[in-house]
Design a protein around this motif. Sequence first.
Motif, PDB file in Angstrom:
ATOM      1  N   SER A 177     102.953  57.743 -10.730  1.00 25.26           N
ATOM      2  CA  SER A 177     102.893  56.232 -10.744  1.00 25.26           C
ATOM      3  C   SER A 177     103.513  55.929 -12.272  1.00 25.26           C
ATOM      4  CB  SER A 177     101.385  55.797 -10.914  1.00 25.26           C
ATOM      5  OG  SER A 177     100.996  55.732  -9.521  1.00 25.26           O
ATOM      6  N   GLU A 178     103.281  56.725 -13.101  1.00 24.17           N
ATOM      7  CA  GLU A 178     103.890  56.695 -14.311  1.00 24.17           C
ATOM      8  C   GLU A 178     105.516  56.907 -14.207  1.00 24.17           C
ATOM      9  OE1 GLU A 178     103.216  57.776 -19.130  1.00 24.17           O
ATOM     10  OE2 GLU A 178     102.161  58.831 -17.481  1.00 24.17           O
ATOM     11  N   ARG A 179     105.811  57.929 -13.590  1.00 18.60           N
ATOM     12  CA  ARG A 179     107.267  58.270 -13.631  1.00 18.60           C
ATOM     13  C   ARG A 179     108.092  57.108 -12.525  1.00 18.60           C
ATOM     14  NH1 ARG A 179     110.591  60.227  -9.659  1.00 18.60           N
ATOM     15  NH2 ARG A 179     109.177  60.060  -8.109  1.00 18.60           N
ATOM     16  N   LEU A 180     107.392  56.637 -11.777  1.00 17.80           N
ATOM     17  CA  LEU A 180     108.020  55.783 -10.862  1.00 17.80           C
ATOM     18  C   LEU A 180     108.139  54.479 -11.757  1.00 17.80           C
ATOM     19  CD1 LEU A 180     106.617  56.144  -7.350  1.00 17.80           C
ATOM     20  CD2 LEU A 180     108.909  56.624  -8.046  1.00 17.80           C
ATOM     21  N   TRP A 181     107.101  53.967 -12.476  1.00 17.91           N
ATOM     22  CA  TRP A 181     107.006  52.727 -13.387  1.00 17.91           C
ATOM     23  C   TRP A 181     108.441  52.974 -14.441  1.00 17.91           C
ATOM     24  CZ3 TRP A 181     104.611  48.487 -13.895  1.00 17.91           C
ATOM     25  CH2 TRP A 181     104.707  47.548 -14.874  1.00 17.91           C
ATOM     26  N   ASN A 182     108.756  54.093 -15.034  1.00 16.91           N
ATOM     27  CA  ASN A 182     109.725  54.270 -15.889  1.00 16.91           C
ATOM     28  C   ASN A 182     110.784  54.059 -15.307  1.00 16.91           C
ATOM     29  OD1 ASN A 182     108.040  54.967 -18.106  1.00 16.91           O
ATOM     30  ND2 ASN A 182     108.174  57.301 -17.402  1.00 16.91           N
ATOM     31  N   ILE A 183     111.148  54.590 -14.068  1.00 18.14           N
ATOM     32  CA  ILE A 183     112.412  54.280 -13.244  1.00 18.14           C
ATOM     33  C   ILE A 183     112.713  52.720 -13.134  1.00 18.14           C
ATOM     34  CG2 ILE A 183     113.410  54.441 -10.970  1.00 18.14           C
ATOM     35  CD1 ILE A 183     112.104  57.137 -10.739  1.00 18.14           C
ATOM     36  N   ILE A 184     111.465  51.936 -12.823  1.00 19.73           N
ATOM     37  CA  ILE A 184     111.657  50.485 -12.470  1.00 19.73           C
ATOM     38  C   ILE A 184     111.902  49.700 -13.889  1.00 19.73           C
ATOM     39  CG2 ILE A 184     110.167  48.586 -12.304  1.00 19.73           C
ATOM     40  CD1 ILE A 184     108.376  50.080 -10.427  1.00 19.73           C
ATOM     41  N   VAL A 185     111.522  50.261 -14.942  1.00 19.05           N
ATOM     42  CA  VAL A 185     111.768  49.647 -16.452  1.00 19.05           C
ATOM     43  C   VAL A 185     113.151  49.836 -16.597  1.00 19.05           C
ATOM     44  CG1 VAL A 185     111.438  49.838 -18.772  1.00 19.05           C
ATOM     45  CG2 VAL A 185     109.435  49.725 -17.040  1.00 19.05           C
ATOM     46  N   ASN A 186     113.805  50.934 -16.503  1.00 19.05           N
ATOM     47  CA  ASN A 186     115.343  51.388 -16.755  1.00 19.05           C
ATOM     48  C   ASN A 186     116.005  50.510 -15.561  1.00 19.05           C
ATOM     49  OD1 ASN A 186     114.459  53.019 -18.671  1.00 19.05           O
ATOM     50  ND2 ASN A 186     114.348  54.897 -17.124  1.00 19.05           N
ATOM     51  N   LEU A 216     113.780  45.558  -4.868  1.00 19.81           N
ATOM     52  CA  LEU A 216     112.864  44.360  -5.113  1.00 19.81           C
ATOM     53  C   LEU A 216     111.408  45.447  -5.297  1.00 19.81           C
ATOM     54  CD1 LEU A 216     113.127  42.221  -1.737  1.00 19.81           C
ATOM     55  CD2 LEU A 216     113.869  41.701  -4.272  1.00 19.81           C
ATOM     56  N   THR A 217     110.982  44.765  -6.340  1.00 18.91           N
ATOM     57  CA  THR A 217     109.651  45.564  -6.708  1.00 18.91           C
ATOM     58  C   THR A 217     108.553  44.501  -6.438  1.00 18.91           C
ATOM     59  OG1 THR A 217     110.625  46.687  -8.587  1.00 18.91           O
ATOM     60  CG2 THR A 217     108.246  46.541  -8.811  1.00 18.91           C
ATOM     61  N   PHE A 218     107.648  44.778  -5.603  1.00 18.48           N
ATOM     62  CA  PHE A 218     106.526  44.010  -5.093  1.00 18.48           C
ATOM     63  C   PHE A 218     105.279  44.456  -6.056  1.00 18.48           C
ATOM     64  CE2 PHE A 218     109.198  44.208  -1.460  1.00 18.48           C
ATOM     65  CZ  PHE A 218     109.226  42.828  -1.122  1.00 18.48           C
ATOM     66  N   VAL A 219     104.644  43.173  -6.458  1.00 18.72           N
ATOM     67  CA  VAL A 219     103.558  43.476  -7.478  1.00 18.72           C
ATOM     68  C   VAL A 219     102.178  42.790  -6.809  1.00 18.72           C
ATOM     69  CG1 VAL A 219     102.522  43.030  -9.428  1.00 18.72           C
ATOM     70  CG2 VAL A 219     105.118  43.551  -9.514  1.00 18.72           C
ATOM     71  N   LYS A 238     104.028  53.213  -6.008  1.00 16.90           N
ATOM     72  CA  LYS A 238     104.504  53.903  -4.885  1.00 16.90           C
ATOM     73  C   LYS A 238     105.961  53.405  -4.612  1.00 16.90           C
ATOM     74  CE  LYS A 238      99.859  54.482  -2.753  1.00 16.90           C
ATOM     75  NZ  LYS A 238      99.049  54.211  -1.580  1.00 16.90           N
ATOM     76  N   GLU A 239     106.745  54.184  -3.802  1.00 13.59           N
ATOM     77  CA  GLU A 239     107.998  53.771  -3.320  1.00 13.59           C
ATOM     78  C   GLU A 239     107.938  54.004  -1.679  1.00 13.59           C
ATOM     79  OE1 GLU A 239     112.553  55.146  -4.323  1.00 13.59           O
ATOM     80  OE2 GLU A 239     111.091  56.258  -4.904  1.00 13.59           O
ATOM     81  N   GLU A 240     108.533  52.928  -1.146  1.00 10.90           N
ATOM     82  CA  GLU A 240     108.553  52.813   0.408  1.00 10.90           C
ATOM     83  C   GLU A 240     109.817  52.048   0.732  1.00 10.90           C
ATOM     84  OE1 GLU A 240     105.607  50.996   3.690  1.00 10.90           O
ATOM     85  OE2 GLU A 240     104.710  52.216   2.244  1.00 10.90           O
ATOM     86  N   ASP A 241     110.538  52.710   1.591  1.00  8.50           N
ATOM     87  CA  ASP A 241     111.681  52.010   2.282  1.00  8.50           C
ATOM     88  C   ASP A 241     112.468  51.284   1.100  1.00  8.50           C
ATOM     89  OD1 ASP A 241     110.598  52.572   4.865  1.00  8.50           O
ATOM     90  OD2 ASP A 241     109.602  50.554   4.806  1.00  8.50           O
ATOM     91  N   MET A 244     107.588  45.240 -17.652  1.00  7.18           N
ATOM     92  CA  MET A 244     108.550  45.794 -16.765  1.00  7.18           C
ATOM     93  C   MET A 244     110.040  45.317 -17.093  1.00  7.18           C
ATOM     94  SD  MET A 244     108.602  45.050 -12.711  1.00  7.18           S
ATOM     95  CE  MET A 244     106.780  45.543 -12.570  1.00  7.18           C
ATOM     96  N   HIS A 245     110.108  44.214 -17.812  1.00  5.48           N
ATOM     97  CA  HIS A 245     111.522  43.766 -18.261  1.00  5.48           C
ATOM     98  C   HIS A 245     112.370  43.531 -16.975  1.00  5.48           C
ATOM     99  CE1 HIS A 245     110.263  44.078 -22.445  1.00  5.48           C
ATOM    100  NE2 HIS A 245     110.282  45.618 -22.162  1.00  5.48           N
ATOM    101  N   PRO A 246     111.765  42.697 -16.062  1.00  2.00           N
ATOM    102  CA  PRO A 246     112.752  42.941 -14.660  1.00  2.00           C
ATOM    103  C   PRO A 246     114.056  41.727 -15.013  1.00  2.00           C
ATOM    104  CG  PRO A 246     110.696  41.348 -14.834  1.00  2.00           C
ATOM    105  CD  PRO A 246     110.777  42.050 -15.878  1.00  2.00           C
ATOM    106  N   ALA A 247     114.830  41.700 -14.185  1.00  2.00           N
ATOM    107  CA  ALA A 247     116.170  40.959 -14.204  1.00  2.00           C
ATOM    108  C   ALA A 247     115.536  39.653 -13.592  1.00  2.00           C
ATOM    109  CB  ALA A 247     117.326  41.444 -13.304  1.00  2.00           C
ATOM    110  N   ALA A 248     114.783  39.410 -12.942  1.00  2.00           N
ATOM    111  CA  ALA A 248     114.424  38.189 -12.176  1.00  2.00           C
ATOM    112  C   ALA A 248     112.995  38.271 -11.723  1.00  2.00           C
ATOM    113  CB  ALA A 248     115.261  37.654 -11.229  1.00  2.00           C
TER     114      ALA A 248
END
Length: 527
Positions: free
Chosen positions: A377-386, A419-422, A442-445, A469-473
């Motif tokens: 979860s921590e690894r995937l979170w870092n990918i999301i932030v980047n 898309l990142t669903f929360v 998690k990562e799915e599709d 997360m610093h998302p774009a939108a």
Amino acid sequence: MVLALLGFATTDFVITMTLSASDAALHATQNPYLHPFLGDADLRLTLILLALLAVVFLKGFTEAIELATVVCVPYLVLNVVVLGRAFVEVVSHPFYLSRWQNALLEHGDWRQMTLAAAILFPRLALGLSGFETGVSVMPLIRGAEGDAGEAKPAGRIQNTRKLLSSAALIMSVLLLVSSFVTALLIPLEAYREGGEASGRAIAYLAHMYLGNVFGSVYDLSTILVLWFAGASAMAALLHLVPRYLPRVGMAPEWTAYSRPLVLLLFGFNVVVTLIFRADVDAQGGAYATGVLVLMSSAAVAAAISLWEEHSYAVSAYCWGVVLVFAYTTAVNVVERTDGIIIASFFILFILIVSGVSRYRRAKELRVGGHRFCDEESERLWNIIVNQRVNMVPSRSLEKQWREERAVRLRKHYTVEGALTFVHVTLLDNRSEFLSPLEITVKEEDGDHLVTASQAVATANAIAYLSELMHPAAIYLGLSRLNLMRQSFRYFLLGEGETGLMVYTILQHVWEVNPSEQERPRIFLMSD
């Protein structure tokens, strides 16, 4: 209910401080050596004593408790000396006892006297003074070394029993003995309002049988212990208020610190003292009301807890105690309405301050940190932030719901990137104002699925995750339900119109913490 009980507790402990200081001032002005200098300056002397008490607690909590111990021990020793001398006087002159017995027999046999005692019992509620403060400071009692982190700290429980048993033994014995000897030795006219023994019966005996010098030493000790009786009440409030109000967001953050709270309580003390003009008898009703409500609620709590533990016999005894205190409380409220009036003021004040504070602090993030459930979860979170993804808060993470949501978003908006669903799940107990989040990713599709659990409010948790997360939108849904009802759902349950609240909370956070970092675009879309 907790806020109402805190109102009664505040009544009890504030009146404890003002009544004790007023009583101390009375002992000072009635002393034969001090009266020529002090006159009848009870009010001014009371305010000075309250100010000195506040100064001691501003100096430090530990110092205040140590000074209270030093003051208390000589007072108990002097009481034993005075009551011992008075008891010798009773034994040496049997006519005191026979006269008392004859006075009792004038009121009938033992059944009639028992009934009279039951009727008069509510007026003796002040004799319970001190038991409730002993209970309120239980969390401050030192336990064993192995108590830390234990749900049932055996060492602290054992030491608490020692404290309460010692207090009950000392107070009960001295109270019964003092009531007995004062009833036999002090004439009725001295007891009346304005009489020499009014409000200072044991001091009267000390001066009568041990001389003015010893009596003055006793007066000095009484003044000190009465003045510092407010220390136990102050300690109780300094523990109770931070334990409940700031923790649930119903008080300003500064009330969690002792020194500002001491100044606030000192202000209450001054107001109450001026209202009652430092009159000991006038404050008795308000004090008794606070004591009795706290004792009654404690008896109810003990009865319920023991019943749950299947200790039915002891629980039945506690329910009997509840009935006694309920009767006593009802009679006291009817006969002395000033107590319930003062308590109602404190309850109303706490409710107003709590509501205003909760409203003003509603736009805080209300998250006490976070942790990841696993390394993946921590690894995937870092990918999301980047990647600066598109954040989509969701009521569900089921595949069908996500696909429908994604189709609608891309139909109405130009969505670039993944898309990142929360999804946020709430605690069962949402009274706490802050709570740490546990994040699962998690990562799915090709989409990332983020679950944040143990939140106290959905909108605040989403805003917190957005800042991490610093998302774009951020694509927020609107329910189009009644806004008033949604506001109450947010205020009470942490739910409500999530989209608008996320937008409002983020706007507040950005105003408080301005930054040159690019902020996410926020889209509000009706469901």
